[in-house]
Motif scaffolding. Structure first.
Motif, mmCIF file in Angstrom:
data_model
loop_
_atom_site.group_PDB
_atom_site.id
_atom_site.type_symbol
_atom_site.label_atom_id
_atom_site.label_comp_id
_atom_site.label_asym_id
_atom_site.label_seq_id
_atom_site.Cartn_x
_atom_site.Cartn_y
_atom_site.Cartn_z
ATOM 1 N N HIS A 142 0.890 -1.147 -0.027
ATOM 2 C CA HIS A 142 0.350 -0.364 -0.262
ATOM 3 C C HIS A 142 0.891 1.462 -0.123
ATOM 4 C CE1 HIS A 142 -2.883 -2.864 1.817
ATOM 5 N NE2 HIS A 142 -3.963 -2.501 0.739
ATOM 6 N N CYS A 143 1.761 1.062 -0.727
ATOM 7 C CA CYS A 143 2.676 2.108 -0.566
ATOM 8 C C CYS A 143 3.131 3.144 -1.424
ATOM 9 C CB CYS A 143 4.174 1.725 -0.143
ATOM 10 S SG CYS A 143 5.546 2.962 -0.038
ATOM 11 N N LEU A 144 2.982 3.989 -2.200
ATOM 12 C CA LEU A 144 1.760 4.394 -3.073
ATOM 13 C C LEU A 144 3.212 4.944 -3.490
ATOM 14 C CD1 LEU A 144 -0.457 6.971 -2.390
ATOM 15 C CD2 LEU A 144 -0.971 5.412 -3.504
ATOM 16 N N SER A 145 4.630 5.337 -3.187
ATOM 17 C CA SER A 145 5.919 5.120 -4.104
ATOM 18 C C SER A 145 6.548 4.161 -4.853
ATOM 19 C CB SER A 145 6.541 6.154 -2.739
ATOM 20 O OG SER A 145 6.450 6.025 -2.024
ATOM 21 N N THR A 146 6.287 3.549 -4.759
ATOM 22 C CA THR A 146 7.242 2.248 -4.849
ATOM 23 C C THR A 146 6.664 2.033 -6.562
ATOM 24 O OG1 THR A 146 5.973 0.815 -2.977
ATOM 25 C CG2 THR A 146 6.835 -0.679 -4.459
ATOM 26 N N ASN A 147 5.530 2.337 -7.178
ATOM 27 C CA ASN A 147 5.761 2.486 -8.283
ATOM 28 C C ASN A 147 4.889 3.178 -8.678
ATOM 29 O OD1 ASN A 147 7.491 -0.515 -9.073
ATOM 30 N ND2 ASN A 147 5.452 -0.684 -8.243
ATOM 31 N N THR A 148 5.615 4.815 -9.130
ATOM 32 C CA THR A 148 5.322 5.103 -9.276
ATOM 33 C C THR A 148 3.738 6.109 -10.588
ATOM 34 O OG1 THR A 148 6.398 6.778 -8.493
ATOM 35 C CG2 THR A 148 5.636 8.443 -9.486
ATOM 36 N N ALA A 149 4.787 5.412 -11.819
ATOM 37 C CA ALA A 149 3.062 5.061 -12.847
ATOM 38 C C ALA A 149 3.984 4.531 -13.606
ATOM 39 C CB ALA A 149 4.080 6.742 -13.526
ATOM 40 N N ILE A 150 2.670 3.099 -14.150
ATOM 41 C CA ILE A 150 3.794 2.279 -15.243
ATOM 42 C C ILE A 150 1.772 2.276 -16.116
ATOM 43 C CG2 ILE A 150 3.310 -0.171 -15.179
ATOM 44 C CD1 ILE A 150 4.465 -0.147 -12.596
ATOM 45 N N LEU A 151 2.583 2.271 -17.286
ATOM 46 C CA LEU A 151 1.196 1.849 -18.633
ATOM 47 C C LEU A 151 1.219 0.643 -18.732
ATOM 48 C CD1 LEU A 151 0.007 3.190 -20.331
ATOM 49 C CD2 LEU A 151 2.317 2.959 -22.257
ATOM 50 N N ALA A 152 0.174 -0.023 -18.304
ATOM 51 C CA ALA A 152 0.329 -1.092 -18.155
ATOM 52 C C ALA A 152 -0.965 -1.701 -20.161
ATOM 53 C CB ALA A 152 -0.867 -1.932 -17.462
ATOM 54 N N TRP A 153 -0.664 -2.204 -21.211
ATOM 55 C CA TRP A 153 -1.859 -3.061 -22.035
ATOM 56 C C TRP A 153 -2.544 -3.870 -21.849
ATOM 57 C CZ3 TRP A 153 -2.060 0.616 -25.870
ATOM 58 C CH2 TRP A 153 -1.430 0.782 -26.670
ATOM 59 N N LYS A 154 -3.691 -3.713 -21.362
ATOM 60 C CA LYS A 154 -4.845 -4.760 -21.275
ATOM 61 C C LYS A 154 -6.147 -4.604 -22.609
ATOM 62 C CE LYS A 154 -5.069 -3.720 -16.154
ATOM 63 N NZ LYS A 154 -5.874 -4.056 -15.188
ATOM 64 N N ASN A 155 -5.923 -5.389 -23.534
ATOM 65 C CA ASN A 155 -6.421 -6.304 -24.666
ATOM 66 C C ASN A 155 -5.958 -4.781 -25.569
ATOM 67 O OD1 ASN A 155 -8.085 -8.070 -23.167
ATOM 68 N ND2 ASN A 155 -9.709 -6.831 -22.035
ATOM 69 N N ASP A 156 -5.221 -5.081 -25.413
ATOM 70 C CA ASP A 156 -4.762 -3.703 -26.279
ATOM 71 C C ASP A 156 -5.312 -2.399 -26.245
ATOM 72 O OD1 ASP A 156 -3.130 -5.706 -28.225
ATOM 73 O OD2 ASP A 156 -5.107 -6.354 -28.913
ATOM 74 N N LYS A 157 -5.346 -2.342 -24.917
ATOM 75 C CA LYS A 157 -5.861 -0.567 -23.932
ATOM 76 C C LYS A 157 -4.742 0.154 -23.458
ATOM 77 C CE LYS A 157 -11.114 -1.385 -25.533
ATOM 78 N NZ LYS A 157 -12.052 -1.577 -25.048
ATOM 79 N N PRO A 158 -4.378 1.280 -22.895
ATOM 80 C CA PRO A 158 -3.695 1.780 -22.382
ATOM 81 C C PRO A 158 -3.917 1.782 -20.945
ATOM 82 C CG PRO A 158 -3.929 3.371 -24.084
ATOM 83 C CD PRO A 158 -4.791 2.367 -24.807
#
Length: 400
Positions: free
Chosen positions: A200-216
């Protein structure tokens, strides 16, 4: 709004001893057509409190409606917004002060996917033309509407690559205010998370672009924190007691203002990516342009040549998309969320003896007005944010 005052050409000079020439007359621009794109009213979080707690480690308040539903308080606030919009367009001559609009001149179209947008559309219909049995139209309930969701055509490989490049560029330049907001929000949600509760630490991974069903999709601390910040705002706007959240000694409105940059950055990192906005907004943009041009809309058969005022009852994502597509940007001093519930973009076509031009107007309500249901004040809740000879040549206007 930038009002233009134009002098008419003087009549040809009259001979001596003839009647004196007619006085110089002034012609005000005439408002011909308007497209309104409005966010729905105040809703509950789209996920149940138990799911939110799993995601954030924080115990969230219970709502009087199911997840993602419009509340009774939200209905009342939206009624006030529609009343302000109606008052403006009556004054502008587009709507009659009494009686009903000309049949076919007003069209209200709501996103069918969500109950909250259909309900909001019904409120627009009822209060924009009171006692006129105006109907809010939509596709079949729960059906995905390309006007609001974007075309069914998937993103091409080229578009996906462009989106990735745009995201990476923005992710490298995240402002320092976001880190400060994240720290403030972390102290509210789970103060010890970054030492004892790493998931639950917000700063662990700040921003990640993930693709699900070819949608960002955006993942990481900014996405989680942005949603949490919005939920805090929704609770406050709903009028919940301030002790519904552990605000400590902080003023709730002040805290919301401090943490809301997370949600604004979330929108900037994903919703306002130019390539994604161009793809998802193609259908809505075509509707806006067709209606302002006085043409039947192939994407929205309910909008005909007779339509002079079109209301699209949608989402904050639609406002973000249009802002990106037309190069618009705005913020408020009394509302931390630039696309808060009820916020409405108006694309107006004006015609004058000197030609036509487009004005983009913005209607909003302050955070306190949403909470207390205070009557909107057009002097501060309505601003012109852009103007130009056409939609393609809009120029930002300084907001006051």
């Amino acid at each position: 709004m930038r009002h233009l005052t134009l002098l008419c050409a003087l009549l040809a000079s009259t001979p001596a001893l003839a009647a004196p020439p007619a006085p110089v007359t002034q012609q005000e621009p005439v408002l011909e057509r308007v497209v309104l794109v409005a966010r729905h009213g105040i809703r509950s979080p789209t996920k149940p409190p138990q799911t939110l707690q799993t995601q954030t480690g924080h115990v969230w308040a219970q709502w009087p409606v199911a997840p993602g539903e419009l509340t009774d308080h939200g209905r009342q606030a939206l009624e006030q917004m529609v009343g302000m919009v109606r008052q403006h367009y009556v004054k502008a001559g587009l709507l009659p002060a009494t009686g009903c609009p000309t049949p076919g001149s007003v069209t209200i179209w709501a996103d069918s996917k969500d109950h909250r947008t259909r309900e909001s559309g019904a409120i627009w219909a009822e209060h924009l033309a009171p006692s006129c049995k105006q109907q809010s139209l939509s596709l079949e309930a729960t059906q995905e509407d390309p006007i609001f969701a974007g075309p069914a055509t998937p993103l091409s490989v080229q578009e996906q690559n462009a989106i990735t490049r745009e995201f990476n560029q923005r992710a490298r330049t995240i402002p320092s205010t976001v880190s400060s907001s994240m720290n403030t929000l972390q102290a509210v949600l789970v103060p010890t998370a970054c030492t004892t509760d790493k998931p639950h630490c917000l700063s662990t991974n700040t921003a990640i672009l993930a693709w699900k069903n070819d949608k960002p999709h955006l993942e990481g601390g900014i996405a989680t924190g942005g949603t949490a910040a919005e939920n805090l705002l929704l609770e406050y706007a709903q009028g919940m007691p301030v002790h519904a959240e552990p605000f400590g000694q902080k003023n709730p409105a002040t805290l919301i203002e401090q943490v809301f940059p997370l949600h604004t950055e979330e929108s900037w990192l994903i919703r306002r990516l130019p390539t994604l906005a161009a793809h998802k907004g193609a259908t809505m943009v075509s509707v806006v342009q067709d209606v302002l041009a006085g043409k039947p809309s192939t994407a929205l058969p309910a909008a005909t040549k007779q339509t002079r005022l079109l209301v699209l009852s949608g989402h904050d994502t639609n406002l973000d998309m249009l802002a990106t597509f037309y190069g618009l940007d705005w913020s408020f001093t009394d509302q931390p969320d630039p696309t808060a519930p009820d916020t409405t973009l108006a694309f107006e076509l004006w015609r004058s003896p000197n030609g036509s031009y487009v004005t983009v107007r913005l209607f909003h309500q302050s955070l306190e007005a949403l909470r207390t249901l205070a009557a909107p004040d057009p002097a501060v809740d309505m601003q012109v944010i852009a103007s130009g000879p056409s939609l393609q040549t809009l120029h930002p206007t300084t907001m006051h």
